[in-house]
Scaffold this motif. Sequence first.
Motif, PDB file in Angstrom:
ATOM      1  N   ALA A  41       0.846  -1.196   0.000  1.00  0.00           N
ATOM      2  CA  ALA A  41       0.000   0.000   0.000  1.00  0.00           C
ATOM      3  C   ALA A  41       0.883   1.247   0.000  1.00  0.00           C
ATOM      4  CB  ALA A  41      -0.915   0.000   1.209  1.00  0.00           C
ATOM      5  N   SER A  42       0.469   2.232  -0.763  1.00  0.00           N
ATOM      6  CA  SER A  42       1.231   3.482  -0.799  1.00  0.00           C
ATOM      7  C   SER A  42       0.975   4.278   0.476  1.00  0.00           C
ATOM      8  CB  SER A  42       0.821   4.317  -2.013  1.00  0.00           C
ATOM      9  OG  SER A  42      -0.489   4.829  -1.824  1.00  0.00           O
ATOM     10  N   GLU A  43       1.845   5.215   0.740  1.00  0.00           N
ATOM     11  CA  GLU A  43       1.699   6.063   1.925  1.00  0.00           C
ATOM     12  C   GLU A  43       0.364   6.803   1.889  1.00  0.00           C
ATOM     13  OE1 GLU A  43       4.171   9.674   4.055  1.00  0.00           O
ATOM     14  OE2 GLU A  43       5.243   8.270   2.770  1.00  0.00           O
ATOM     15  N   GLU A  44      -0.027   7.256   0.692  1.00  0.00           N
ATOM     16  CA  GLU A  44      -1.293   7.986   0.547  1.00  0.00           C
ATOM     17  C   GLU A  44      -2.480   7.077   0.864  1.00  0.00           C
ATOM     18  OE1 GLU A  44       1.059   7.949  -2.094  1.00  0.00           O
ATOM     19  OE2 GLU A  44       1.937   9.799  -1.320  1.00  0.00           O
ATOM     20  N   ASP A  45      -2.414   5.821   0.397  1.00  0.00           N
ATOM     21  CA  ASP A  45      -3.501   4.876   0.680  1.00  0.00           C
ATOM     22  C   ASP A  45      -3.626   4.626   2.173  1.00  0.00           C
ATOM     23  OD1 ASP A  45      -4.058   4.622  -2.013  1.00  0.00           O
ATOM     24  OD2 ASP A  45      -2.882   2.784  -2.250  1.00  0.00           O
ATOM     25  N   VAL A  46      -2.479   4.484   2.840  1.00  0.00           N
ATOM     26  CA  VAL A  46      -2.486   4.217   4.282  1.00  0.00           C
ATOM     27  C   VAL A  46      -3.077   5.396   5.033  1.00  0.00           C
ATOM     28  CG1 VAL A  46      -1.020   3.793   6.297  1.00  0.00           C
ATOM     29  CG2 VAL A  46      -0.518   2.651   4.140  1.00  0.00           C
ATOM     30  N   GLU A  47      -2.735   6.610   4.634  1.00  0.00           N
ATOM     31  CA  GLU A  47      -3.252   7.800   5.310  1.00  0.00           C
ATOM     32  C   GLU A  47      -4.767   7.884   5.205  1.00  0.00           C
ATOM     33  OE1 GLU A  47      -1.095  11.058   3.586  1.00  0.00           O
ATOM     34  OE2 GLU A  47       0.753  10.543   4.644  1.00  0.00           O
ATOM     35  N   LYS A  48      -5.334   7.382   4.119  1.00  0.00           N
ATOM     36  CA  LYS A  48      -6.779   7.425   3.922  1.00  0.00           C
ATOM     37  C   LYS A  48      -7.512   6.367   4.746  1.00  0.00           C
ATOM     38  CE  LYS A  48      -6.303   8.984  -0.854  1.00  0.00           C
ATOM     39  NZ  LYS A  48      -6.431   8.574  -2.256  1.00  0.00           N
ATOM     40  N   MET A  49      -6.788   5.335   5.169  1.00  0.00           N
ATOM     41  CA  MET A  49      -7.423   4.218   5.883  1.00  0.00           C
ATOM     42  C   MET A  49      -7.563   4.517   7.367  1.00  0.00           C
ATOM     43  SD  MET A  49      -5.477   0.973   4.158  1.00  0.00           S
ATOM     44  CE  MET A  49      -6.586  -0.281   4.747  1.00  0.00           C
ATOM     45  N   GLY A  50      -8.635   4.008   7.943  1.00  0.00           N
ATOM     46  CA  GLY A  50      -8.800   4.076   9.386  1.00  0.00           C
ATOM     47  C   GLY A  50      -8.129   2.870  10.030  1.00  0.00           C
ATOM     48  N   TRP A  51      -7.997   2.929  11.354  1.00  0.00           N
ATOM     49  CA  TRP A  51      -7.359   1.812  12.058  1.00  0.00           C
ATOM     50  C   TRP A  51      -8.143   0.524  11.883  1.00  0.00           C
ATOM     51  CZ3 TRP A  51      -2.566   1.734  13.721  1.00  0.00           C
ATOM     52  CH2 TRP A  51      -1.922   2.939  13.940  1.00  0.00           C
ATOM     53  N   GLY A  52      -9.456   0.609  11.825  1.00  0.00           N
ATOM     54  CA  GLY A  52     -10.277  -0.583  11.612  1.00  0.00           C
ATOM     55  C   GLY A  52     -10.014  -1.203  10.253  1.00  0.00           C
ATOM     56  N   ASP A  53      -9.838  -0.353   9.236  1.00  0.00           N
ATOM     57  CA  ASP A  53      -9.523  -0.849   7.895  1.00  0.00           C
ATOM     58  C   ASP A  53      -8.197  -1.595   7.896  1.00  0.00           C
ATOM     59  OD1 ASP A  53     -11.820   0.380   6.873  1.00  0.00           O
ATOM     60  OD2 ASP A  53     -10.730   2.251   6.479  1.00  0.00           O
ATOM     61  N   ILE A  54      -7.223  -1.046   8.602  1.00  0.00           N
ATOM     62  CA  ILE A  54      -5.909  -1.685   8.668  1.00  0.00           C
ATOM     63  C   ILE A  54      -6.012  -3.025   9.392  1.00  0.00           C
ATOM     64  CG2 ILE A  54      -3.591  -1.494   9.669  1.00  0.00           C
ATOM     65  CD1 ILE A  54      -3.775   1.538   9.098  1.00  0.00           C
ATOM     66  N   ALA A  55      -6.738  -3.039  10.493  1.00  0.00           N
ATOM     67  CA  ALA A  55      -6.843  -4.254  11.301  1.00  0.00           C
ATOM     68  C   ALA A  55      -7.524  -5.389  10.537  1.00  0.00           C
ATOM     69  CB  ALA A  55      -7.602  -3.964  12.586  1.00  0.00           C
ATOM     70  N   THR A  56      -8.480  -5.057   9.679  1.00  0.00           N
ATOM     71  CA  THR A  56      -9.223  -6.106   8.970  1.00  0.00           C
ATOM     72  C   THR A  56      -8.678  -6.388   7.580  1.00  0.00           C
ATOM     73  OG1 THR A  56     -10.820  -4.486   8.138  1.00  0.00           O
ATOM     74  CG2 THR A  56     -11.361  -5.630  10.203  1.00  0.00           C
ATOM     75  N   SER A  57      -7.584  -5.744   7.174  1.00  0.00           N
ATOM     76  CA  SER A  57      -7.085  -5.962   5.822  1.00  0.00           C
ATOM     77  C   SER A  57      -5.887  -6.888   5.772  1.00  0.00           C
ATOM     78  CB  SER A  57      -6.708  -4.622   5.175  1.00  0.00           C
ATOM     79  OG  SER A  57      -5.616  -4.056   5.873  1.00  0.00           O
ATOM     80  N   GLY A  58      -5.413  -7.353   6.884  1.00  0.00           N
ATOM     81  CA  GLY A  58      -4.204  -8.160   6.893  1.00  0.00           C
ATOM     82  C   GLY A  58      -4.436  -9.598   7.278  1.00  0.00           C
ATOM     83  N   ALA A  59      -3.450 -10.167   7.930  1.00  0.00           N
ATOM     84  CA  ALA A  59      -3.466 -11.587   8.280  1.00  0.00           C
ATOM     85  C   ALA A  59      -4.568 -11.928   9.275  1.00  0.00           C
ATOM     86  CB  ALA A  59      -2.114 -11.982   8.859  1.00  0.00           C
ATOM     87  N   TYR A  60      -5.050 -10.956  10.026  1.00  0.00           N
ATOM     88  CA  TYR A  60      -6.068 -11.222  11.048  1.00  0.00           C
ATOM     89  C   TYR A  60      -7.467 -10.887  10.567  1.00  0.00           C
ATOM     90  CZ  TYR A  60      -1.834 -11.490  13.738  1.00  0.00           C
ATOM     91  OH  TYR A  60      -0.594 -11.830  14.170  1.00  0.00           O
ATOM     92  N   GLY A  61      -7.607 -10.636   9.343  1.00  0.00           N
ATOM     93  CA  GLY A  61      -8.889 -10.312   8.747  1.00  0.00           C
ATOM     94  C   GLY A  61      -8.679 -10.278   7.252  1.00  0.00           C
ATOM     95  N   GLY A  62      -9.511  -9.603   6.564  1.00  0.00           N
ATOM     96  CA  GLY A  62      -9.289  -9.445   5.132  1.00  0.00           C
ATOM     97  C   GLY A  62      -9.409 -10.743   4.369  1.00  0.00           C
ATOM     98  N   ASP A  63      -8.955 -10.704   3.158  1.00  0.00           N
ATOM     99  CA  ASP A  63      -9.085 -11.828   2.237  1.00  0.00           C
ATOM    100  C   ASP A  63      -7.746 -12.555   2.145  1.00  0.00           C
ATOM    101  OD1 ASP A  63     -10.177 -13.535   0.385  1.00  0.00           O
ATOM    102  OD2 ASP A  63      -9.804 -12.198  -1.305  1.00  0.00           O
ATOM    103  N   VAL A  64      -7.441 -13.357   3.157  1.00  0.00           N
ATOM    104  CA  VAL A  64      -6.170 -14.077   3.209  1.00  0.00           C
ATOM    105  C   VAL A  64      -6.432 -15.537   2.899  1.00  0.00           C
ATOM    106  CG1 VAL A  64      -4.199 -14.684   4.649  1.00  0.00           C
ATOM    107  CG2 VAL A  64      -5.314 -12.475   4.941  1.00  0.00           C
ATOM    108  N   ASP A  65      -5.625 -16.086   2.020  1.00  0.00           N
ATOM    109  CA  ASP A  65      -5.789 -17.475   1.606  1.00  0.00           C
ATOM    110  C   ASP A  65      -4.835 -18.361   2.403  1.00  0.00           C
ATOM    111  OD1 ASP A  65      -6.137 -19.875   0.341  1.00  0.00           O
ATOM    112  OD2 ASP A  65      -5.476 -19.202  -1.629  1.00  0.00           O
TER     113      ASP A  65
END
Length: 142
Positions: A41-65
């Motif tokens: 993710a680019s720095e700009e994309d990260v700045e636009k995201m909330g903490w909840g978005d970050i928490a659910t977009s990685g290994a502990y949430g999100g679309d992980v196979d």
Amino acid sequence: MTGGGGKDLATEGLGLIAKGLTEALGELKELGMVGEANPYASEEDVEKMGWGDIATSGAYGGDVDYSKESFEQAWATSKQGWKDAGRDVMTSHTVGPMGLNPENLHNAFGVSDKEYDQYLDDTFGPSPEARAKAAEQQGGEG
């Protein structure tokens, strides 16, 4: 309490602290994306995201196979990466002291280029170039 410019020093100090905390939280967001979520993710994309978005977009949430097939593909990719790195070392003219590297020395030990290339293929599998050529002939990607 005011300084020479008529600004309230306490208010100015609080403003600087708030600015520092905001910047620090931004850095933590970026570290969170690298460590747990999307490291691309680019720095700009990260700045636009909330903490909840970050928490659910990685290994502990999100679309992980976590499927067996995904792990097998990752393992095969990793193994091939190490084989390619080994081939790079064994064909490098820059590894070791000037002139003393496997690519230059194999002839000194009576190993022909053809024999050395066969040794490399036996040890590391086909070169990235050979794999790309084979994939191209099959109409796929390498």
